[in-house]
Design a protein around this motif. Structure first.
Motif, short mmCIF file in Angstrom:
data_model
loop_
_atom_site.label_atom_id
_atom_site.label_comp_id
_atom_site.label_asym_id
_atom_site.label_seq_id
_atom_site.Cartn_x
_atom_site.Cartn_y
_atom_site.Cartn_z
N ARG A 1 0.88 -1.18 0.00
CA ARG A 1 0.00 0.00 0.00
C ARG A 1 0.91 1.22 0.00
O ARG A 1 2.03 1.15 0.53
N GLY B 1 -6.78 8.24 9.76
CA GLY B 1 -7.34 7.99 8.44
C GLY B 1 -6.38 7.29 7.50
O GLY B 1 -5.32 6.79 7.92
N ALA B 2 -6.76 7.25 6.22
CA ALA B 2 -5.95 6.59 5.20
C ALA B 2 -6.27 7.22 3.86
O ALA B 2 -7.29 7.89 3.69
N LEU B 3 -5.36 7.01 2.89
CA LEU B 3 -5.58 7.50 1.54
C LEU B 3 -5.81 6.31 0.63
O LEU B 3 -4.98 5.38 0.62
N VAL B 4 -6.91 6.29 -0.09
CA VAL B 4 -7.21 5.16 -0.97
C VAL B 4 -7.30 5.64 -2.42
O VAL B 4 -7.24 6.84 -2.70
N ARG B 5 -7.45 4.68 -3.31
CA ARG B 5 -7.49 4.93 -4.75
C ARG B 5 -8.49 6.03 -5.11
O ARG B 5 -9.61 6.05 -4.60
N ASN B 6 -8.08 6.93 -6.00
CA ASN B 6 -8.98 7.99 -6.46
C ASN B 6 -10.28 7.38 -6.97
O ASN B 6 -10.26 6.34 -7.64
N ARG B 7 -11.37 8.05 -6.71
CA ARG B 7 -12.67 7.54 -7.15
C ARG B 7 -12.70 7.34 -8.66
O ARG B 7 -13.33 6.42 -9.17
N LEU C 1 -10.34 6.37 -10.51
CA LEU C 1 -9.37 5.33 -10.86
C LEU C 1 -8.22 5.85 -11.71
O LEU C 1 -7.39 5.08 -12.17
N CYS D 1 -7.59 9.76 -2.11
CA CYS D 1 -8.96 9.84 -1.60
C CYS D 1 -8.92 9.63 -0.09
O CYS D 1 -8.70 8.51 0.37
N PHE E 1 -9.90 8.84 3.54
CA PHE E 1 -10.94 8.04 4.18
C PHE E 1 -10.68 7.94 5.68
O PHE E 1 -9.53 7.75 6.11
#
Lengths: 247, 86
Positions: free
Chosen positions: A58, A100-106, A108, A146, A148
């Motif tokens: 990650r 929190g955390a940073l995830v894949r851009n909505r 993509l 993103c 979260f």
């Protein structure tokens, strides 16, 4: 003041951060290689953008195990100023230094553009030279930006003024269209509860000279410089030279 | 001993990849497809560990590194592979 910019294998904005601090803001700024736990007596630490360890597993997951990060953890616990930008933000979240955390851009897709940020709290070390509600134009460039956090964490962050910036449109409204990555509540940057660790996906270090498209990022570095100078004038405080040696 | 570890996005965490794949499956005529969630599958070979102890160690690996529990859930199974090395 003396700044340390961490360098991991795969960091690629470390030189930009060093340039922004030394050439633009006339600060002493040194690179800190990830294998060396010695923070060399710096007054503040920057965790730069890039793709540390190839984003394996990650984004930011591996960097937190670096020797230098153990020192940064102690430095932050003692009240030292730490600023993470982009991958630096991801690393600080993975290390548990920020919520929190940073995830894949909505979308993509990797997004690279200038965006508007609205300053949500001007009573922080990072935003003290800004006004609340002020808009800053700063570039972003990321695929996993993103933000979260669960509902109760988001509520706490907002109640305690830990949300630093939101993505907004040119009129200053946090609309879905102005949100480049799907971040919850349009959050672009947060700080920890103690107010000394900061993370943001946008890149203020890429916005310090008009010739490359803008200098709104300067206000953030200037804020931290004023904070550090004020701390030094007060007699250093407890956070200075807690790790490594003063040189 | 082989640990088979599945890491999946938590409910409530946006999974745009899963959404895009669900749409693609619909476009291919798989009308029965509902939600699609995309995660990771990780195999960890354990030397000389077995039973409850091995399971405890794998759980620790997941909690400390393999999954980020802010955004991911994990589950795993351990299977005896006869000490075979890959």
């Amino acid at each position: 003041m003396k700044w340390g910019v961490l360098v991991f294998p795969g960091s690629n904005d470390d030189q930009d951060a060093l340039w922004a601090l030394s050439s633009v803001h006339r600060q002493e700024a040194i690179p800190l290689w990830h294998k060396d736990p010695d923070l060399r007596g710096v007054d503040a630490v920057v965790v730069p953008g890039g793709f540390s360890y190839g984003d394996y597993l990650r984004c930011g997951a591996m960097a937190r195990f670096s020797p230098v990060m153990q020192s940064v953890r102690a430095f932050a616990a003692a009240g030292g100023i730490v600023l993470g930008m982009c991958n630096g933000f991801q690393i600080l979240c993975e290390a548990g230094l920020l919520p929190g955390a940073l995830v894949r851009n909505r979308s993509l897709t990797f997004v690279c553009k200038r965006v508007w940020l609205r300053v949500e709290n001007d009573r922080t070390a990072l935003t003290r030279c800004c006004r609340e509600g002020e808009r800053l134009q700063i570039p972003i460039k990321h695929g996993e930006g993103c933000y979260f956090a669960d509902e109760s964490t988001l509520r706490d962050l907002e109640a305690r003024g830990q949300v630093l910036f939101r993505y907004v449109d040119a009129a200053g409204e946090a609309t879905p269209e102005a949100n480049p990555n799907g971040a919850l509540r349009s959050i672009a940057g947060v700080m920890n509860a103690s107010g000394n660790v900061f993370g943001m996906m946008p890149h203020p270090e890429h916005a310090v000279e008009a010739i490359v498209g803008g200098e709104d990022g300067r206000k953030l570095f200037q804020s931290l410089i004023e904070e550090l100078e004020e701390r030094a004038a007060r007699g250093g405080g407890s956070r200075r030279r807690t790790t490594g040696r003063a040189t | 001993m082989l640990a088979k570890i599945y890491v999946t996005p938590k409910r409530g965490v946006l999974d745009p990849q899963g959404k895009a794949v669900a749409q693609a499956l619909h476009a291919l005529g798989f009308a029965e497809v509902g939600d699609v969630r995309i995660g990771k599958y990780i195999e960890v070979r354990l030397e000389g560990a077995a039973g409850e102890e091995a399971a405890g160690r794998v759980r620790e690996m997941c909690e400390k590194l393999l999954a980020n529990q802010v955004i991911e859930d994990f589950r795993f199974e351990t299977v005896d592979d006869g000490g075979k090395r890959s």
